[in-house]
Design a protein around this motif. Structure first.
Motif, mmCIF file in Angstrom:
data_model
loop_
_atom_site.group_PDB
_atom_site.id
_atom_site.type_symbol
_atom_site.label_atom_id
_atom_site.label_comp_id
_atom_site.label_asym_id
_atom_site.label_seq_id
_atom_site.Cartn_x
_atom_site.Cartn_y
_atom_site.Cartn_z
ATOM 1 N N ALA A 169 -3.920 89.452 18.960
ATOM 2 C CA ALA A 169 -4.211 89.427 17.522
ATOM 3 C C ALA A 169 -5.685 89.123 17.260
ATOM 4 O O ALA A 169 -6.111 88.988 16.109
ATOM 5 N N GLY A 170 -6.468 89.037 18.325
ATOM 6 C CA GLY A 170 -7.905 88.763 18.174
ATOM 7 C C GLY A 170 -8.710 90.042 18.040
ATOM 8 O O GLY A 170 -8.157 91.133 17.836
ATOM 9 N N VAL A 191 2.753 91.223 22.006
ATOM 10 C CA VAL A 191 1.550 90.392 21.889
ATOM 11 C C VAL A 191 1.946 88.925 21.931
ATOM 12 O O VAL A 191 2.880 88.524 21.246
ATOM 13 N N LEU A 192 1.231 88.161 22.747
ATOM 14 C CA LEU A 192 1.371 86.700 22.695
ATOM 15 C C LEU A 192 0.051 86.132 22.182
ATOM 16 O O LEU A 192 -0.997 86.352 22.790
ATOM 17 N N ASP A 193 0.118 85.438 21.060
ATOM 18 C CA ASP A 193 -1.110 84.896 20.461
ATOM 19 C C ASP A 193 -0.759 83.644 19.673
ATOM 20 O O ASP A 193 0.262 83.617 18.989
ATOM 21 N N ASP A 194 -1.591 82.612 19.786
ATOM 22 C CA ASP A 194 -1.303 81.393 19.002
ATOM 23 C C ASP A 194 -1.990 81.416 17.639
ATOM 24 O O ASP A 194 -1.938 80.439 16.896
ATOM 25 N N LEU A 195 -2.657 82.527 17.333
ATOM 26 C CA LEU A 195 -3.326 82.746 16.037
ATOM 27 C C LEU A 195 -4.382 81.682 15.742
ATOM 28 O O LEU A 195 -4.656 81.380 14.584
ATOM 29 N N SER A 196 -4.977 81.102 16.792
ATOM 30 C CA SER A 196 -6.011 80.078 16.564
ATOM 31 C C SER A 196 -7.299 80.722 16.051
ATOM 32 O O SER A 196 -7.927 80.198 15.134
ATOM 33 N N THR A 197 -7.706 81.837 16.621
ATOM 34 C CA THR A 197 -8.853 82.577 16.064
ATOM 35 C C THR A 197 -8.446 83.984 15.649
ATOM 36 O O THR A 197 -9.143 84.633 14.875
ATOM 37 N N GLY A 198 -7.335 84.476 16.174
ATOM 38 C CA GLY A 198 -6.843 85.793 15.768
ATOM 39 C C GLY A 198 -5.981 85.671 14.530
ATOM 40 O O GLY A 198 -5.712 84.564 14.051
ATOM 41 N N CYS A 199 -5.543 86.805 13.980
ATOM 42 C CA CYS A 199 -4.656 86.754 12.811
ATOM 43 C C CYS A 199 -3.734 87.961 12.806
ATOM 44 O O CYS A 199 -4.064 89.018 13.356
ATOM 45 N N GLU A 200 -2.580 87.774 12.134
ATOM 46 C CA GLU A 200 -1.549 88.789 12.089
ATOM 47 C C GLU A 200 -2.075 90.061 11.414
ATOM 48 O O GLU A 200 -1.701 91.175 11.791
ATOM 49 N N GLU A 231 5.497 93.916 18.928
ATOM 50 C CA GLU A 231 6.273 92.689 18.790
ATOM 51 C C GLU A 231 5.280 91.546 18.953
ATOM 52 O O GLU A 231 4.663 91.417 20.011
ATOM 53 N N LEU A 232 5.093 90.743 17.908
ATOM 54 C CA LEU A 232 4.161 89.608 17.991
ATOM 55 C C LEU A 232 4.934 88.323 18.238
ATOM 56 O O LEU A 232 5.815 87.969 17.456
ATOM 57 N N VAL A 233 4.614 87.652 19.333
ATOM 58 C CA VAL A 233 5.204 86.338 19.593
ATOM 59 C C VAL A 233 4.100 85.306 19.373
ATOM 60 O O VAL A 233 3.040 85.375 20.020
ATOM 61 N N VAL A 279 -0.055 93.539 32.202
ATOM 62 C CA VAL A 279 -0.517 92.472 31.307
ATOM 63 C C VAL A 279 -2.021 92.647 31.080
ATOM 64 O O VAL A 279 -2.767 92.872 32.043
ATOM 65 N N ILE A 280 -2.435 92.578 29.828
ATOM 66 C CA ILE A 280 -3.872 92.513 29.529
ATOM 67 C C ILE A 280 -4.094 91.127 28.937
ATOM 68 O O ILE A 280 -3.619 90.814 27.839
ATOM 69 N N HIS A 281 -4.764 90.307 29.729
ATOM 70 C CA HIS A 281 -4.883 88.887 29.375
ATOM 71 C C HIS A 281 -6.255 88.617 28.738
ATOM 72 O O HIS A 281 -7.274 88.558 29.424
ATOM 73 N N LEU A 282 -6.239 88.450 27.416
ATOM 74 C CA LEU A 282 -7.483 88.245 26.667
ATOM 75 C C LEU A 282 -7.525 86.891 25.969
ATOM 76 O O LEU A 282 -8.587 86.472 25.499
ATOM 77 N N ALA A 283 -6.398 86.195 25.908
ATOM 78 C CA ALA A 283 -6.358 84.923 25.175
ATOM 79 C C ALA A 283 -7.305 83.917 25.805
ATOM 80 O O ALA A 283 -7.311 83.729 27.022
#
Ligand SMILES: NC(=O)c1ccc[n+]([C@@H]2O[C@H](COP(=O)([O-])OP(=O)(O)OC[C@H]3O[C@@H](n4cnc5c(N)ncnc54)[C@H](O)[C@@H]3O)[C@@H](O)[C@H]2O)c1
Length: 308
Positions: free
Chosen positions: A8-9, A28-37, A46-48, A68-72
């Motif tokens: 989501a970044g 998508v796995l994202d904690d939405l700390s800097t990214g957004c929906e 599918e956003l988790v 896996v594309i790991h960008l977090a």
């Protein structure tokens, strides 16, 4: 099925969009700390919402994924200087968690975000993948540690991990606010608001700016290219100074009021430019976006956002 952490970044959402466009199923796995929906609006994904440091969540989202594309990550040098241990928890421990669970789940390959920051001060040299790593910040040290772990997973533990040393990425959806903002979105946003562009030092420091569309394409090629191995510079090989960017932005946005100079930033890397030929040889990738055109598109996007 692709899992994109940090999807989501900025780079993540462009990568997800390209994956969808090419007909891939994406989670998508994202904690939405800097990214957004909103960055994923309209995309069939599918956003988790969760963190890469939570093992149970990573195990759950990895289930059924082939790539896996790991960008977090907690991006940026300044954040890592403020909180080195916090940066390490996500950027190193989180990456190792992703590598380890990917291996146990039978994932074919993990493509992960490294950074040109691993090179440190380059004294104007064009950097190559074989150059020594001289991190000068906790952030860069974390990315270098990820590379070491990835190499062990690839060579000893049988989990193919391919690292992407992005140069300075720019384009739509990059966060222009806050202390950690990159120069292009910050300049565009300030000029659109009629405020002066801050230049630290003489403005002759230079970077290798690469358009996010090119970076998304590099990520996809790295996930599937049979010869992909080790780490890759993801840049154009071109040098652009901060002064050149300021001139370009003020040329496109005449309402901008000019520049104001500030003392140089301590520890700033003076020049950074990469040789991207390994990516061409092994991934068939080269940057193909024209800088001025990509900048004009980026400015159009920020203008649209501001007007909305
Ligand atoms: N933008 C650049 O120029 C650049 C250059 C070199 C490397 N990188 C690397 O590329 C990657 C993507 O960067 P970006 O510019 O898109 O930044 P970004 O902040 O837009 O993306 C990072 C994403 O990771 C998410 N995230 C952060 N911590 C998380 C956690 N614990 N669990 C799950 N999600 C988490 C954020 O919410 C965000 O969506 C990062 O690893 C960054 O270090 C970026």
């Amino acid at each position: 099925m692709y899992l994109v952490t940090g999807g989501a970044g900025f780079i993540g959402s462009h990568t997800v969009a390209l994956l969808c466009e090419q007909g891939n199923r994406v989670r998508v796995l994202d904690d939405l700390s800097t990214g957004c929906e909103a960055n994923l609006a309209g995309l069939p994904v599918e956003l988790v919402v969760g963190s890469i440091i939570d093992r149970a969540t990573v195990e759950r989202v990895m289930d059924g994924c082939s790539h896996v594309i790991h960008l977090a990550a907690i991006p940026g040098v300044t954040a890592s200087v403020d909180d080195p241990a916090g940066s390490d928890r996500v950027n190193v421990n989180g990456a190792v968690t992703v590598f380890e669970i990917a291996r146990r789940c039978g994932v074919q390959r993990v493509v992960y975000a490294s950074s040109c920051a691993v090179y440190g001060q380059t004294e104007g040299r064009v950097v190559r993948e074989t150059d020594p790593l001289r991190p000068t910040s906790p952030y860069a040290a974390g990315k270098a540690a990820d590379e070491l772990y990835a190499s062990v997973f690839s060579q000893t533990l049988g989990m193919s991990c391919v690292g992407m040393r992005y140069q300075n990425v720019f384009g739509a959806k990059q966060d222009p606010s806050g202390a950690y903002a990159a120069v292009i979105p910050r300049f565009v946003e300030l000029a659109l608001r009629g405020q002066p562009l801050p230049i630290q030092g003489d403005g002759e420091q230079s970077r290798d700016f690469v358009a996010v569309a090119d970076v998304a394409r590099a990520n996809l090629l790295a996930a599937t290219a049979p010869a992909a191995d080790g780490v890759y510079n993801v840049g154009t090989g071109q040098r652009t100074t901060v002064n050149q960017i300021a001139r370009l932005v003020l040329g496109e946005i005449p309402s901008g009021v000019g520049v104001e100079t500030h003392p140089p930033r301590q520890g700033d890397i003076r020049h950074m430019r990469s040789d991207p030929s390994k990516a061409l040889d092994e991934l068939g990738w080269r940057a193909r976006e024209d800088f001025a055109t990509a900048m004009a598109e980026t400015i159009r996007w920020y203008r649209g956002r501001l007007e909305a």
